[in-house]
Each structure stands twice: as C-alpha cells, then as structure tokens.
Enzyme design. Structure first.
Site, mmCIF file in Angstrom:
data_model
loop_
_atom_site.group_PDB
_atom_site.id
_atom_site.type_symbol
_atom_site.label_atom_id
_atom_site.label_comp_id
_atom_site.label_asym_id
_atom_site.label_seq_id
_atom_site.Cartn_x
_atom_site.Cartn_y
_atom_site.Cartn_z
ATOM 1 N N THR A 169 0.874 -1.186 0.000
ATOM 2 C CA THR A 169 0.000 0.000 0.000
ATOM 3 C C THR A 169 0.903 1.225 0.000
ATOM 4 O OG1 THR A 169 -1.830 -1.066 1.138
ATOM 5 C CG2 THR A 169 -1.581 1.293 1.534
ATOM 6 N N GLY A 199 -11.433 -1.093 2.217
ATOM 7 C CA GLY A 199 -10.601 -0.981 3.412
ATOM 8 C C GLY A 199 -10.402 0.453 3.877
ATOM 9 N N THR A 220 -1.236 2.309 7.027
ATOM 10 C CA THR A 220 -1.115 1.039 6.314
ATOM 11 C C THR A 220 -1.129 -0.085 7.334
ATOM 12 O OG1 THR A 220 0.285 -0.338 4.900
ATOM 13 C CG2 THR A 220 1.419 1.307 6.227
ATOM 14 N N GLY A 221 -1.657 -1.222 6.930
ATOM 15 C CA GLY A 221 -1.779 -2.355 7.851
ATOM 16 C C GLY A 221 -3.147 -2.993 7.682
ATOM 17 N N GLY A 223 -6.664 -3.264 7.423
ATOM 18 C CA GLY A 223 -7.684 -2.233 7.219
ATOM 19 C C GLY A 223 -8.861 -2.324 8.162
HETATM 20 N N1 ASP Z 1 -4.676 -1.023 4.768
HETATM 21 C C1 ASP Z 1 -4.798 -1.755 3.531
HETATM 22 C C2 ASP Z 1 -6.147 -2.418 3.486
HETATM 23 O O1 ASP Z 1 -6.508 -3.064 4.447
HETATM 24 C C3 ASP Z 1 -3.724 -2.774 3.309
HETATM 25 C C4 ASP Z 1 -2.332 -2.378 3.677
HETATM 26 O O2 ASP Z 1 -2.074 -1.269 4.133
HETATM 27 O O3 ASP Z 1 -1.437 -3.230 3.507
HETATM 28 O O4 ASP Z 1 -6.801 -2.351 2.487
#
Ligand code: ASP
Length: 245
Positions: A169, A199, A220-221, A223
């Site tokens: 992301t 997300g 990020t992480g 969602g």
């Molecule tokens: N936050 C993003 C989602 O869940 C994914 C990510 O940040 O890796 O869509």
C-alpha cells in the site's frame, strides 16, 4: 499534581514523507520498493521546492507509486478472491479540510487522481464501484482495461493462496512552504479479499487524515482494525494534543 503542559512544536515546511506499505514484505522486492519510495519522495519534493502545494506533492508521490508495478496500488494491485482488482484511495487537504475518496474501482489507472477529482468536484466525498467509474469517465480521468492492473507477480501470489495483508500500500504526507498539510493513500487492499470489501485506505479518518491545525497521517496495515480505531484521525488528534510525530 501539576498538570504537564505540552508545547506543540510547529513544523516549518516544506517536508514530505512517503510510505510503501506495512506487512511482511518480500525480501526480493525490498531494493526495488525502496528505490520507488525514493523516486516518489523526490517527485513530491520537486513540487514543494518549486513552491507547490502539499496537496500537489502528495498527489505526485502517490501517482508515481501507483504507476510502479512493485507496489500494491494501481498497476500491481493484489487480487480479490475471484482474481479481479479492486482499488481504494483517499486524499485530504488539511487547509480547507476537504477530502475525496474512492472505493472498489477496477479500471482507474491512478485512483488517487479520481479521489482528488471527487474532492475538487465537491458534491460528494466518497464514491465507490460502478458510480465511481462513471464519474471518472465523465471527468476524463485515465482508465485502462482491468487486465492492465494484474501483474504476473500478483497473479502468482493469488494462485499460491497468499491471503496476508497486501504489503505495498502507498501513502504520503506533506507540508508546504505556507504551512498547509495534506495526506494521500492508495491500495489494492488485501490478497483474496472478498469482492466489494473496501478498506481503510478509502476512508477519511481511518486511512487518511490531514488538518493544518495538527498534522497529517496516512495509514497502512490491517484495514479492518484501522477502521475500528479511526487510526489516521486518532494519530492527528495525538499531534494536536502535543505528541511528537
Ligand atoms: N490497509 C490496507 C487495506 O486493508 C492494506 C495495507 O495497508 O497493507 O486495504
């Protein structure tokens, strides 16, 4: 007990930060992704150094990363459980406290440009799916056939059944010479997500938030967890309370 008072340190711009996603990165991609982030930072910095706005700087950074196939945003996005691409993005202007967001789009080359177009249009803040695609066409936002977004690497990950967070992301925060801040985030989401899942990256307050009076954040992480926490807004509130970035 004496109350501890915080003297919030004002950051004098310009400055920019770019991220290329959380999660268990693939070691073979690390160098390429680091280089991509450096290029995106340089593109944003060029905007800021020329006296451009934080909004233009974060847009420039995220567009560059969406066009980079090693990131999970734009071309190179991860695939849903049915093998399609559905992208989310959002952008916020900390000066005007306006924002734009887009969810589950499959043909938009730069979802962050569409999020920005929604913000500039001003009628709505968040468009998703077919309606967002139709708005993009009406606005002349560049589109591509769904196959354009699917890289061999993501196809392999999908075939191997890798369901972990997408990793890759992208996001950026910036402050310009005039002290205005902005934040932008873009993603393909998570590998093997169900079609229709949107997300945090599409949700103002969760994945993206910016307020000149406090700061800017791009998350990020996982969602689902980020949405529950209202993470980007919570982070900016901490800055408002005097926490160090
Ligand atoms: N936050 C993003 C989602 O869940 C994914 C990510 O940040 O890796 O869509």
């Amino acid at each position: 007990m004496a109350k501890k008072t915080h003297q919030r340190q004002r950051w004098h711009g310009p400055a920019v930060m770019v991220h290329g996603g959380a999660g268990r990165g693939q070691p073979d991609l690390a160098a390429g992704q680091a280089e991509g982030c450096e290029h995106a930072t340089a593109a944003a910095w060029e905007v800021l150094a020329a006296g451009g706005s934080a909004l233009d700087a974060v847009t420039a950074a995220v567009v560059l990363l969406e066009n980079h196939p090693l990131f999970n945003a734009g071309v190179g996005s991860c695939l849903t459980s049915t093998g399609t691409v559905e992208m989310d993005a959002s952008i916020m202007d900390g000066h005007r406290l306006t924002a734009g967001a887009v969810g589950a789009v499959s043909t938009i080359v730069n979802p962050i440009r569409l999020a920005r177009a929604i913000m500039e249009d001003g009628r709505h803040l968040f468009l998703a799916g077919a309606g967002a695609e139709a708005f993009a066409r009406a606005q002349g936002v560049t589109t591509a056939r769904p196959e354009y977004f699917i890289t061999p690497r993501q196809r392999r990950r999908w075939e191997e059944g890798l369901g972990s967070p997408g990793a890759g992301t992208v996001g950026a925060v910036a402050i310009d010479r005039t002290g205005h801040v902005a934040a932008a985030t873009s993603t393909g989401g998570r590998t093997h997500k169900l079609p229709g899942r949107i997300g945090d990256s599409a949700i103002i307050g969760a994945g993206t938030y910016a307020d000149d009076a406090a700061g800017a954040a791009s998350a990020t992480g996982n969602g689902e967890a980020i949405i529950l926490m209202g993470l980007a807004r919570a982070a900016v509130d901490r800055l408002r309370d005097g926490a160090h970035p």
